[in-house]
Design a protein around this motif. Sequence first.
Motif, short mmCIF file in Angstrom:
data_model
loop_
_atom_site.label_atom_id
_atom_site.label_comp_id
_atom_site.label_asym_id
_atom_site.label_seq_id
_atom_site.Cartn_x
_atom_site.Cartn_y
_atom_site.Cartn_z
N ARG A 162 -12.85 -7.60 11.19
CA ARG A 162 -12.07 -6.56 10.51
C ARG A 162 -12.91 -5.76 9.54
O ARG A 162 -12.40 -5.22 8.54
N GLU A 163 -14.20 -5.66 9.82
CA GLU A 163 -15.10 -4.83 9.02
C GLU A 163 -15.32 -3.50 9.73
O GLU A 163 -15.35 -3.45 10.96
N GLU A 164 -15.45 -2.41 8.98
CA GLU A 164 -15.64 -1.09 9.55
C GLU A 164 -16.80 -0.36 8.85
O GLU A 164 -16.59 0.59 8.12
N PRO A 165 -18.02 -0.85 9.05
CA PRO A 165 -19.17 -0.23 8.39
C PRO A 165 -19.61 1.05 9.09
O PRO A 165 -18.94 1.55 10.01
N LEU A 166 -20.75 1.55 8.67
CA LEU A 166 -21.31 2.80 9.19
C LEU A 166 -22.49 2.45 10.10
O LEU A 166 -23.41 1.75 9.70
N LEU A 167 -22.43 2.92 11.33
CA LEU A 167 -23.54 2.75 12.27
C LEU A 167 -24.42 3.99 12.21
O LEU A 167 -23.91 5.12 12.34
N ILE A 168 -25.71 3.79 12.02
CA ILE A 168 -26.64 4.91 11.87
C ILE A 168 -27.78 4.77 12.88
O ILE A 168 -28.33 3.69 13.07
N ALA A 169 -28.11 5.87 13.55
CA ALA A 169 -29.24 5.92 14.47
C ALA A 169 -30.18 7.02 14.01
O ALA A 169 -29.73 8.11 13.62
N VAL A 170 -31.47 6.74 14.08
CA VAL A 170 -32.49 7.72 13.70
C VAL A 170 -33.53 7.79 14.80
O VAL A 170 -34.08 6.76 15.21
N ASP A 171 -33.79 8.99 15.29
CA ASP A 171 -34.83 9.20 16.30
C ASP A 171 -35.93 10.04 15.68
O ASP A 171 -35.66 10.99 14.94
N ALA A 220 -31.81 1.90 14.93
CA ALA A 220 -30.44 1.87 14.41
C ALA A 220 -30.31 0.78 13.37
O ALA A 220 -31.08 -0.18 13.35
N PHE A 221 -29.33 0.93 12.51
CA PHE A 221 -29.01 -0.08 11.51
C PHE A 221 -27.59 0.15 11.04
O PHE A 221 -26.96 1.18 11.35
N ILE A 222 -27.04 -0.82 10.34
CA ILE A 222 -25.65 -0.78 9.89
C ILE A 222 -25.63 -0.78 8.37
O ILE A 222 -26.30 -1.60 7.73
N LYS A 223 -24.88 0.16 7.80
CA LYS A 223 -24.78 0.30 6.35
C LYS A 223 -23.31 0.30 5.94
O LYS A 223 -22.42 0.53 6.77
N PRO A 224 -23.03 0.06 4.66
CA PRO A 224 -21.64 0.18 4.19
C PRO A 224 -21.10 1.59 4.42
O PRO A 224 -21.87 2.56 4.45
N ARG A 225 -19.80 1.71 4.57
CA ARG A 225 -19.20 3.00 4.91
C ARG A 225 -19.41 4.04 3.83
O ARG A 225 -19.43 5.25 4.11
#
Length: 418
Positions: A162-171, A220-225
């Motif tokens: 039930r977590e909804e973090p921010l998915l970030i991708a950088v190219d 890619a990495f996952i950060k708090p929303r």
Amino acid sequence: VLDRIVALAVEVFDTPIALISILEEQQQWFRAKVGISATSTSRDVSFCGHTILVDDFFEIPDTHLDPRFQRNELVTGAPGIRYYAGVPLLTDDGLALGSLCVIDQKPRAPMSAGQLASLQHLSQLVWHRLHDLRAASFIDRPTRLMNRIRLEEDIHRHLSQREEPLLIAVDFLSPGFVNDIVKALGYSFSQHLVSEISRRVASLIGPECVLYRIGLTRFAFIKPRDECLSTLYEKFSTAFALPVEHDGIPIRAQIGMGALELDRHTIDDRDWVRLVVSAADYARDRGIGWARYQAELDIAQQRAFVLLSSLSYALEESEQLGLVFQPRIDFASGRCCAVEALLRWTHPTLGPVGPDEFVPLAEKTDLIRLLSVWVVEAAIQQTRQWRDAGYDFKVAINVSPCDLEGPAFTDRLIQALI
């Protein structure tokens, strides 16, 4: 391999049951087993849930005499555990994934030092095998980072909790440019670049954040929303203002960053990695640095892909492509002195598709050359029919700039006119 290890454990310790268990938040899964038909149990009744809390060994000579387990359903019901001995399966950084255990349906004397050493030795064999499986499935070998498959699993883990973090991708480099690097400087050079890029990125996102490699130079990495995306992008821009260099050759980064808020209500319905990558590509292609995922942009990209993949078939299917002709009228005589051939495409499911939509897509591939040849041959065929019917006017066609980059198009044009 794991099946053979539990079979060996049963033989060495003369027990009817041996298990290799992997623990999740709510469940215990039997990765290999002898003497039991079940594939899992609830974690709250598992004996291995206690084993992972110790450093080396957990043993219960008689469960009927241990108040923690006297009423356990695995004791009072099947498989009727009376004796249990388990060793935790520890990662290099001390994380317990599960355990190797032997079980008897009657009480036993505590293990001797030699027996304990044998069980621990078998557990080390199990861990080495699990480590190899983990590396093969989840580790990107060139960088030793987590890979896309692990990212997808971690995304689902966050959503299931039930977590909804921010998915970030950088190219950092376009695929075409990376391909040019490989052709000019070799695969080894490109791998050194990727290693340097990953090192810089890891230092920017911090040690508490897991970094995943999901493409050639895409991470890619996952950060708090509540992460500030503009600030994060500025950190990347500043860190990569200096070119990435190897063997004295500097390569300047072309950064595109995409962000996507994970939504637990659509956990099984979305390809999260594809969506965030599309946002990163959109940001780089338009030179805006970073962008959040927008559903309408994704729909447009999917339509573009469908059109591009259908165009090659349309070139072979005469019913789909056609020419219409824009006349040029001489006002003095009222006669048609010339026409301009205009290409039209009727897609079998999407209906009419305008050239302003499909021609720019074709120009990104070699399909544009085939398309131009189709127009030439169709226009010449129509011109011949008009000439045979007594009409005499010029026919103009449109070509792409890339058609004029070499002699192939003009040679084909001349050949068609003969």
